[in-house]
Design a protein around this motif. Structure first.
Motif, PDB file in Angstrom:
ATOM      1  N   ALA A 250       0.837  -1.209   0.000  1.00 29.12           N
ATOM      2  CA  ALA A 250       0.000   0.000   0.000  1.00 29.12           C
ATOM      3  C   ALA A 250       0.872   1.259   0.000  1.00 29.12           C
ATOM      4  CB  ALA A 250      -0.914  -0.005   1.230  1.00 29.12           C
ATOM      5  N   VAL A 251       1.912   1.281   0.822  1.00 28.74           N
ATOM      6  CA  VAL A 251       2.736   2.492   0.917  1.00 28.74           C
ATOM      7  C   VAL A 251       3.536   2.695  -0.378  1.00 28.74           C
ATOM      8  CG1 VAL A 251       4.609   3.608   2.205  1.00 28.74           C
ATOM      9  CG2 VAL A 251       2.819   2.375   3.435  1.00 28.74           C
ATOM     10  N   ALA A 252       3.990   1.587  -0.998  1.00 28.58           N
ATOM     11  CA  ALA A 252       4.721   1.713  -2.270  1.00 28.58           C
ATOM     12  C   ALA A 252       3.785   2.279  -3.348  1.00 28.58           C
ATOM     13  CB  ALA A 252       5.270   0.351  -2.695  1.00 28.58           C
ATOM     14  N   ALA A 253       2.522   1.831  -3.351  1.00 29.88           N
ATOM     15  CA  ALA A 253       1.565   2.324  -4.356  1.00 29.88           C
ATOM     16  C   ALA A 253       1.293   3.805  -4.132  1.00 29.88           C
ATOM     17  CB  ALA A 253       0.263   1.517  -4.271  1.00 29.88           C
ATOM     18  N   TYR A 254       1.152   4.212  -2.875  1.00 34.03           N
ATOM     19  CA  TYR A 254       0.938   5.633  -2.546  1.00 34.03           C
ATOM     20  C   TYR A 254       2.136   6.466  -3.013  1.00 34.03           C
ATOM     21  CZ  TYR A 254       0.954   9.787   0.458  1.00 34.03           C
ATOM     22  OH  TYR A 254       1.029  11.066   0.927  1.00 34.03           O
ATOM     23  N   ALA A 255       3.350   5.986  -2.714  1.00 34.67           N
ATOM     24  CA  ALA A 255       4.552   6.727  -3.093  1.00 34.67           C
ATOM     25  C   ALA A 255       4.622   6.880  -4.611  1.00 34.67           C
ATOM     26  CB  ALA A 255       5.794   6.003  -2.562  1.00 34.67           C
ATOM     27  N   ASP A 256       4.303   5.812  -5.355  1.00 36.34           N
ATOM     28  CA  ASP A 256       4.306   5.883  -6.837  1.00 36.34           C
ATOM     29  C   ASP A 256       3.305   6.919  -7.312  1.00 36.34           C
ATOM     30  OD1 ASP A 256       6.171   3.921  -6.977  1.00 36.34           O
ATOM     31  OD2 ASP A 256       4.791   2.320  -7.608  1.00 36.34           O
ATOM     32  N   ASP A 257       2.085   6.895  -6.719  1.00 36.92           N
ATOM     33  CA  ASP A 257       1.030   7.828  -7.140  1.00 36.92           C
ATOM     34  C   ASP A 257       1.430   9.276  -6.868  1.00 36.92           C
ATOM     35  OD1 ASP A 257      -0.530   5.810  -8.081  1.00 36.92           O
ATOM     36  OD2 ASP A 257      -1.977   5.839  -6.425  1.00 36.92           O
ATOM     37  N   VAL A 258       2.023   9.528  -5.692  1.00 37.40           N
ATOM     38  CA  VAL A 258       2.431  10.899  -5.362  1.00 37.40           C
ATOM     39  C   VAL A 258       3.505  11.365  -6.355  1.00 37.40           C
ATOM     40  CG1 VAL A 258       3.637  12.329  -3.652  1.00 37.40           C
ATOM     41  CG2 VAL A 258       1.801  10.766  -2.925  1.00 37.40           C
ATOM     42  N   ALA A 260       4.107  10.382  -9.338  1.00 35.25           N
ATOM     43  CA  ALA A 260       3.595  10.502 -10.718  1.00 35.25           C
ATOM     44  C   ALA A 260       2.450  11.523 -10.803  1.00 35.25           C
ATOM     45  CB  ALA A 260       3.123   9.139 -11.205  1.00 35.25           C
ATOM     46  N   ARG A 261       2.167  12.230  -9.703  1.00 35.61           N
ATOM     47  CA  ARG A 261       1.057  13.203  -9.636  1.00 35.61           C
ATOM     48  C   ARG A 261      -0.298  12.566  -9.973  1.00 35.61           C
ATOM     49  NH1 ARG A 261       3.061  18.053  -8.514  1.00 35.61           N
ATOM     50  NH2 ARG A 261       5.190  18.527  -9.118  1.00 35.61           N
ATOM     51  N   ARG A 262      -0.451  11.264  -9.654  1.00 33.18           N
ATOM     52  CA  ARG A 262      -1.763  10.604  -9.804  1.00 33.18           C
ATOM     53  C   ARG A 262      -2.600  10.763  -8.539  1.00 33.18           C
ATOM     54  NH1 ARG A 262       1.345   6.346 -12.263  1.00 33.18           N
ATOM     55  NH2 ARG A 262       1.528   5.421 -10.175  1.00 33.18           N
ATOM     56  N   PHE A 263      -1.965  11.161  -7.421  1.00 33.20           N
ATOM     57  CA  PHE A 263      -2.671  11.396  -6.160  1.00 33.20           C
ATOM     58  C   PHE A 263      -2.323  12.786  -5.678  1.00 33.20           C
ATOM     59  CE2 PHE A 263      -2.967  11.797  -1.624  1.00 33.20           C
ATOM     60  CZ  PHE A 263      -4.256  11.376  -1.403  1.00 33.20           C
ATOM     61  N   PRO A 264      -3.313  13.599  -5.236  1.00 33.58           N
ATOM     62  CA  PRO A 264      -4.752  13.302  -5.228  1.00 33.58           C
ATOM     63  C   PRO A 264      -5.381  13.503  -6.600  1.00 33.58           C
ATOM     64  CG  PRO A 264      -4.298  15.425  -4.158  1.00 33.58           C
ATOM     65  CD  PRO A 264      -2.984  14.873  -4.559  1.00 33.58           C
ATOM     66  N   GLY A 265      -6.469  12.747  -6.882  1.00 28.41           N
ATOM     67  CA  GLY A 265      -7.221  12.880  -8.125  1.00 28.41           C
ATOM     68  C   GLY A 265      -8.442  13.743  -7.912  1.00 28.41           C
ATOM     69  N   PRO A 266      -9.250  13.886  -8.955  1.00 33.01           N
ATOM     70  CA  PRO A 266     -10.435  14.769  -8.869  1.00 33.01           C
ATOM     71  C   PRO A 266     -11.378  14.387  -7.726  1.00 33.01           C
ATOM     72  CG  PRO A 266     -10.061  14.003 -11.121  1.00 33.01           C
ATOM     73  CD  PRO A 266      -9.054  13.300 -10.279  1.00 33.01           C
ATOM     74  N   ALA A 267     -11.500  13.101  -7.427  1.00 36.11           N
ATOM     75  CA  ALA A 267     -12.433  12.686  -6.358  1.00 36.11           C
ATOM     76  C   ALA A 267     -11.888  13.007  -4.972  1.00 36.11           C
ATOM     77  CB  ALA A 267     -12.701  11.186  -6.463  1.00 36.11           C
ATOM     78  N   GLU A 268     -10.638  13.394  -4.902  1.00 39.89           N
ATOM     79  CA  GLU A 268      -9.997  13.564  -3.586  1.00 39.89           C
ATOM     80  C   GLU A 268      -9.628  15.024  -3.303  1.00 39.89           C
ATOM     81  OE1 GLU A 268      -8.340   9.079  -4.215  1.00 39.89           O
ATOM     82  OE2 GLU A 268      -7.468  10.832  -5.171  1.00 39.89           O
ATOM     83  N   ILE A 269     -10.235  15.966  -4.028  1.00 34.35           N
ATOM     84  CA  ILE A 269      -9.933  17.375  -3.784  1.00 34.35           C
ATOM     85  C   ILE A 269     -11.218  18.153  -3.572  1.00 34.35           C
ATOM     86  CG2 ILE A 269      -7.762  17.335  -5.076  1.00 34.35           C
ATOM     87  CD1 ILE A 269      -9.223  18.598  -7.423  1.00 34.35           C
ATOM     88  N   TYR A 270     -11.103  19.344  -2.981  1.00 34.11           N
ATOM     89  CA  TYR A 270     -12.252  20.237  -2.782  1.00 34.11           C
ATOM     90  C   TYR A 270     -12.319  21.224  -3.943  1.00 34.11           C
ATOM     91  CZ  TYR A 270     -12.123  18.412   1.941  1.00 34.11           C
ATOM     92  OH  TYR A 270     -12.129  17.567   3.013  1.00 34.11           O
ATOM     93  N   PHE A 271     -13.549  21.565  -4.348  1.00 36.10           N
ATOM     94  CA  PHE A 271     -13.744  22.573  -5.399  1.00 36.10           C
ATOM     95  C   PHE A 271     -14.385  23.808  -4.777  1.00 36.10           C
ATOM     96  CE2 PHE A 271     -13.695  18.498  -7.617  1.00 36.10           C
ATOM     97  CZ  PHE A 271     -12.774  18.761  -8.630  1.00 36.10           C
TER      98      PHE A 271
END
Ligand code: KIV
Length: 275
Positions: A250-258, A260-271
């Motif tokens: 899980a932590v490796a996947a999070y680190a990869d996403d951060v 690669a700028r895949r996290f946070p995505g549209p569902a995970e931000i405030y508008f």
């Protein structure tokens, strides 16, 4: 709260545990935090806030550095997270051996400040009289014989116990003295199968084994060991999960996403609100 609701939430008590001698085996695990206590509560008869918290959570080399304040903080958390299981808190090294009065003052403080139902003490030769003193003053006590982690400096290492005849006899006598002093249950740690059975037959109260075979009235494990949070566990632990692997993935996947700028995505931000 209505009395009906109080009944529904009634915790397991010392007499409930004592009554399980020879019956359906007692299910016990360690807990140190509120969220873990919440997960374990429905499955366990007894949650032990063990002084193993020093090694498991605080990274200490053994349990000798654990303080009463640490036990109280973790005990409060486990009480908040649980509703049904009996919560027992270890008295740490140096807090109960010196005299019955010291043991009473510290055990009473632990019970008052946490609301737990009992304390556990490691039962060296000098401790039986202190157990008697506590029980006579309203403090339920669990004893602990065999491998006693708080005696590691005397023993030189965490070693299985009772392999020679003299030591076997001494451990059975300690268990008898613990039960005679009024303990309502006894943890039996790190002893050969035959000795665990002998102790279980020798005492009228339930024995709770850890590294002590199925010849006991119940079992306990360090939860973090059985969930596979460490890269090494003792021989007697069965790993029911691989949380270390899961967390690593899980932590490796999070680190990869951060990265690669895949996290946070549209569902995970405030508008901002429109208009
Ligand atoms: O401290 C602890 O977790 C214990 C168990 C191993 C029984 O005493």
């Amino acid at each position: 709260m209505s009395s009906h609701r109080q009944d529904a939430l009634r915790r397991v008590t010392a007499p409930d545990i004592a009554a399980r001698k020879g019956g359906v085996p007692l299910v016990c695990l360690t807990a140190y935090t509120a969220p873990m206590a919440e997960l374990l509560d429905a499955h366990c008869d007894l949650l032990l806030v063990g002084d193993s918290v020093g090694m498991v959570v605080h990274g200490l080399p053994n349990t000798l550095g654990v303080t009463l304040e640490m036990m109280i903080l973790h005990g409060q958390a486990v009480m908040r997270g649980s509703r049904r299981a009996m919560v027992v808190i270890d008295l740490p090294f140096g807090s109960y051996e010196g005299s019955p009065e010291i043991a009473y003052a510290n055990a009473a403080r632990v019970m008052k400040e946490t609301g737990c139902s009992a304390v556990k003490v490691e039962t060296g030769p000098a401790v039986a009289q202190n157990i008697d003193y506590l029980v006579k003053r309203g403090i339920p006590v669990v004893g602990h014989v065999g491998l006693r982690p708080q005696a590691v400096m005397v023993d030189g290492a965490f070693k299985a116990k009772g392999r020679g005849e003299d030591e076997r006899r001494r451990i059975v006598e300690e268990a008898r003295a613990t039960a005679d002093a009024g303990a309502f249950a006894i943890v039996v740690e790190g002893v050969a199968e035959g000795l665990a059975r002998e102790i279980t037959l020798a005492v009228q109260v339930p024995t709770i084994g850890i590294g002590a075979s199925v010849g006991c009235d119940g079992q306990i494990l360090v939860t973090d060991d059985m969930l596979g949070l460490f890269d090494w566990t003792p021989k007697f632990v069965r790993r029911y999960a691989d949380l270390r692997g899961e967390i690593g993935r899980a932590v490796a996947a999070y680190a990869d996403d951060v990265r690669a700028r895949r996290f946070p995505g549209p569902a995970e931000i405030y508008f901002a609100k429109a208009g």
